[in-house]
Design a protein around this motif. Structure first.
Motif, mmCIF file in Angstrom:
data_model
loop_
_atom_site.group_PDB
_atom_site.id
_atom_site.type_symbol
_atom_site.label_atom_id
_atom_site.label_comp_id
_atom_site.label_asym_id
_atom_site.label_seq_id
_atom_site.Cartn_x
_atom_site.Cartn_y
_atom_site.Cartn_z
ATOM 1 N N ILE A 188 0.735 -1.416 0.311
ATOM 2 C CA ILE A 188 0.225 0.020 -0.173
ATOM 3 C C ILE A 188 0.392 0.965 -0.285
ATOM 4 N N GLY A 189 2.071 1.227 0.488
ATOM 5 C CA GLY A 189 3.078 1.885 0.893
ATOM 6 C C GLY A 189 2.301 2.924 2.367
ATOM 7 N N SER A 190 2.758 4.313 2.082
ATOM 8 C CA SER A 190 2.333 5.121 3.989
ATOM 9 C C SER A 190 0.705 5.155 4.190
ATOM 10 N N VAL A 191 0.413 4.694 5.588
ATOM 11 C CA VAL A 191 -0.557 4.891 5.511
ATOM 12 C C VAL A 191 -0.968 5.934 6.862
ATOM 13 N N ILE A 192 -2.137 7.161 7.292
ATOM 14 C CA ILE A 192 -2.218 8.090 8.085
ATOM 15 C C ILE A 192 -3.688 7.490 8.641
ATOM 16 N N LEU A 193 -3.664 7.639 10.210
ATOM 17 C CA LEU A 193 -5.676 7.609 10.864
ATOM 18 C C LEU A 193 -5.971 8.416 9.993
ATOM 19 N N ALA A 194 -7.477 7.955 9.492
ATOM 20 C CA ALA A 194 -8.229 9.186 8.549
ATOM 21 C C ALA A 194 -8.654 10.271 9.240
ATOM 22 N N HIS A 195 -8.859 10.557 10.398
ATOM 23 C CA HIS A 195 -8.816 11.740 11.297
ATOM 24 C C HIS A 195 -7.865 12.706 11.175
ATOM 25 N N GLN A 196 -6.839 12.655 10.766
ATOM 26 C CA GLN A 196 -6.313 13.602 10.568
ATOM 27 C C GLN A 196 -5.816 13.747 8.980
ATOM 28 N N VAL A 197 -7.092 13.888 8.838
ATOM 29 C CA VAL A 197 -6.832 14.309 6.479
ATOM 30 C C VAL A 197 -8.764 14.794 6.631
ATOM 31 N N ALA A 198 -8.660 15.345 5.487
ATOM 32 C CA ALA A 198 -10.048 15.388 5.537
ATOM 33 C C ALA A 198 -10.790 14.257 4.864
ATOM 34 N N PRO A 199 -12.261 14.140 4.904
ATOM 35 C CA PRO A 199 -13.203 15.283 5.646
ATOM 36 C C PRO A 199 -12.788 15.043 7.329
ATOM 37 N N LEU A 200 -12.920 14.425 7.112
ATOM 38 C CA LEU A 200 -12.617 14.316 9.353
ATOM 39 C C LEU A 200 -11.954 15.131 9.653
ATOM 40 N N LYS A 201 -11.421 15.309 9.206
ATOM 41 C CA LYS A 201 -9.848 16.361 10.337
ATOM 42 C C LYS A 201 -11.036 17.543 11.042
ATOM 43 N N ASP A 202 -12.214 18.230 10.188
ATOM 44 C CA ASP A 202 -12.638 19.314 10.900
ATOM 45 C C ASP A 202 -14.153 18.850 11.840
ATOM 46 N N GLN A 203 -13.984 17.811 11.539
ATOM 47 C CA GLN A 203 -15.344 17.213 12.377
ATOM 48 C C GLN A 203 -15.481 16.379 13.785
#
Length: 288
Positions: A106-121
């Motif tokens: 897959i490659g690099s991963v990041i938890l979804a809350h750190q990016v849009a669309p969850l970041k500002d919610q």
């Protein structure tokens, strides 16, 4: 003090196949810090093994200078004694700034809350749970309960007499994003209605499932996510060696086969129901 066996040798001798056969599973790991020592391309400082994940579309992350994929759920497995290693993966994911954590293939991963669309919610909270499987190893789950677990209904204003009144109702209702995990024996539209029913204060009937699902797709409230499961398969030699220890079992099946990020707006859901009622496409609750 007795001499400690190399980890790989210990795994081969102590862990029967069937749950943790590491050669059949993709690795997840944390890349070495460039400040401490240079590393070869693709080298990982410490690794665990991936049982399954739910991920969104990859995007270019300016901070890391690479393409990353947002993770919505992560299932890990390890050999007995790998508890600290599995927790280390979780710590790297929740650390700010995160990672860099990489899954092979897959490659690099990041938890979804750190990016849009969850970041500002947010705020969003991630949990780590681990269970021991005896000599078969360990299983760990990384999830965000606010996304994956069923939540009770929550509204600032109640909606009343939905099945009878012709008057449009626009209550101010909070309906946070949620993760729709669809089991193999259920349709996505039915699973969506069951989850949505816990997030709005008016009753929803299963006869409305197809209508509401089509409306959600039309409004672009539901985004398909990638679901991958990896089931360990032992070699023929290992199966023969442990044949008398492992009971014959059917092939494992995933608990869900598809996933969607849902961002429904409560007022819009109500408008879609009212539209269906007025058009005669939906049955009124009083008539069911």
């Amino acid at each position: 003090m007795s001499e400690q066996l190399p980890r790989q040798h210990h795994r081969r001798d102590q862990v029967p196949p069937g749950i943790v056969e590491h050669t059949a599973l993709p690795r997840i790991g944390v890349e070495p810090s460039r400040k401490r020592r240079p590393s070869a391309v693709g080298e990982l400082e410490y690794t665990a093994f991936v049982h399954g994940y739910v991920a969104g579309e990859p995007f270019w992350d300016e901070q890391q200078g690479r393409e990353v994929s947002p993770l919505f759920l992560l299932s890990l497995v390890g050999a007995p004694g790998d508890s600290a290693l599995l927790r280390g993966i979780f710590s790297a994911l929740v650390h700010m700034p995160p990672g860099p954590v990489t899954i092979k293939g897959i490659g690099s991963v990041i938890l979804a809350h750190q990016v849009a669309p969850l970041k500002d919610q947010g705020p969003w909270h991630w949990t780590y749970s681990q269970v021991g499987l005896g000599d078969l190893g360990l299983h760990a789950l990384v999830e965000c309960p606010a996304l994956t677990l069923l939540e009770p209904r929550s509204a600032q204003q109640p909606a009343s007499n939905l099945g009878v009144s012709d008057k449009a109702i626009s209550p101010a209702i909070s309906c946070r994003p949620f993760l729709l995990l669809v089991p193999p024996d259920q349709q996505a539209e039915v699973a969506y209605l069951h989850r949505l029913d816990r997030r709005v204060p008016w009753p929803l009937h299963e006869r409305w499932a197809a209508w509401l699902w089509q409306a959600a797709q039309r409004r672009q409230w539901v985004t398909p996510l990638t679901v991958r499961w990896f089931f360990p398969q032992a070699s023929g030699e290992a199966e023969a060696a442990f044949a008398d220890q492992l009971p014959a079992e059917p092939p494992p099946q995933p608990i869900f086969t598809s996933a969607w990020l849902c961002q429904a707006e409560a007022a819009g859901v109500l408008a879609d129901i009212q539209e269906g009622l007025h058009a005669g496409v939906l049955d009124r609750l009083t008539d069911i």
